[in-house]
Design a protein around this motif. Structure first.
Motif, PDB file in Angstrom:
ATOM      1  N   ARG A  29       0.922  -1.183   0.074  1.00 14.50           N
ATOM      2  CA  ARG A  29       0.041  -0.014   0.118  1.00 14.50           C
ATOM      3  C   ARG A  29       0.792   1.185  -0.022  1.00 14.50           C
ATOM      4  N   GLY A  30       2.109   0.969   0.088  1.00 14.52           N
ATOM      5  CA  GLY A  30       3.082   2.436   0.334  1.00 14.52           C
ATOM      6  C   GLY A  30       3.381   2.846   1.482  1.00 14.52           C
ATOM      7  N   LEU A  31       2.811   2.352   2.540  1.00 13.67           N
ATOM      8  CA  LEU A  31       3.048   3.027   3.865  1.00 13.67           C
ATOM      9  C   LEU A  31       4.416   2.693   4.421  1.00 13.67           C
ATOM     10  N   LEU A  32       4.970   1.526   3.997  1.00 21.21           N
ATOM     11  CA  LEU A  32       6.203   1.242   4.340  1.00 21.21           C
ATOM     12  C   LEU A  32       7.075   0.724   3.245  1.00 21.21           C
TER      13      LEU A  32
ATOM     14  N   SER B 181      -8.349   6.069   7.861  1.00 14.53           N
ATOM     15  CA  SER B 181      -8.221   4.964   6.548  1.00 14.53           C
ATOM     16  C   SER B 181      -6.890   4.843   6.147  1.00 14.53           C
ATOM     17  N   LEU B 182      -6.346   3.672   5.533  1.00 15.80           N
ATOM     18  CA  LEU B 182      -4.854   3.527   5.194  1.00 15.80           C
ATOM     19  C   LEU B 182      -4.821   4.758   4.263  1.00 15.80           C
TER      20      LEU B 182
ATOM     21  N   ILE C  94      -1.899   7.556   4.611  1.00 13.33           N
ATOM     22  CA  ILE C  94      -0.835   7.546   3.780  1.00 13.33           C
ATOM     23  C   ILE C  94      -0.645   9.147   3.531  1.00 13.33           C
ATOM     24  N   ASN C  95      -1.856   9.901   3.609  1.00 18.22           N
ATOM     25  CA  ASN C  95      -1.846  11.615   3.560  1.00 18.22           C
ATOM     26  C   ASN C  95      -1.313  12.039   4.671  1.00 18.22           C
TER      27      ASN C  95
END
Length: 137
Positions: free
Chosen positions: A28-31, A64-65, A69-70
């Protein structure tokens, strides 16, 4: 010898999540996924634990995820934008609480009708759910 990082298993354990959660956050691009050395395991920086804990705390607040991210993108230097996101989330939570309170009152009334013994041959709860005119608002 200084520790260069931690394995995915250690990261998951320290953050209180499972390995699949870490992998999902990566997708998801969070990590960020660290590069894999020719020999051995990927090593995550120790800061990755704090990042996963940040994500989990934000989720517990209802973000939310995508919203997380934002928040991560904004970072600590954009308090006014972060505040605006938090206010939007607060407004959504307050709206949801109002909806839940309406649902609670409706269910209380239906249960009271059942308990009063005034109910006709039909169960008031089932009858109200079957009634096309029913609206919990």
């Amino acid at each position: 010898m200084a520790i260069k990082g931690i394995t995915i298993g250690t990261l998951a354990r320290k953050a209180g999540v499972n390995i699949e959660t870490i992998r999902y956050y990566q997708r998801r691009g969070l990590l960020q996924e660290p590069p894999k050395p020719a020999e051995g395991y990927r090593l995550y920086p120790l800061e990755a634990v704090a990042r996963v804990l940040f994500i989990k705390r934000a989720q517990r607040l209802g973000f939310s995820l995508e919203e997380i991210i934002n928040l991560l993108r904004l970072g600590e230097g954009n308090c006014s934008e972060t505040k605006a996101l938090a206010m939007q989330k607060l407004s959504a939570i307050e709206s949801r609480l109002q909806d839940l309170e309406r649902m609670r009152r409706t269910l209380q009334q239906l249960v009271q009708q059942c308990e009063s013994g005034v109910a006709e041959a039909r169960c008031p709860i089932v009858a109200s759910l079957a009634d096309r005119e029913f609206d919990a608002r």
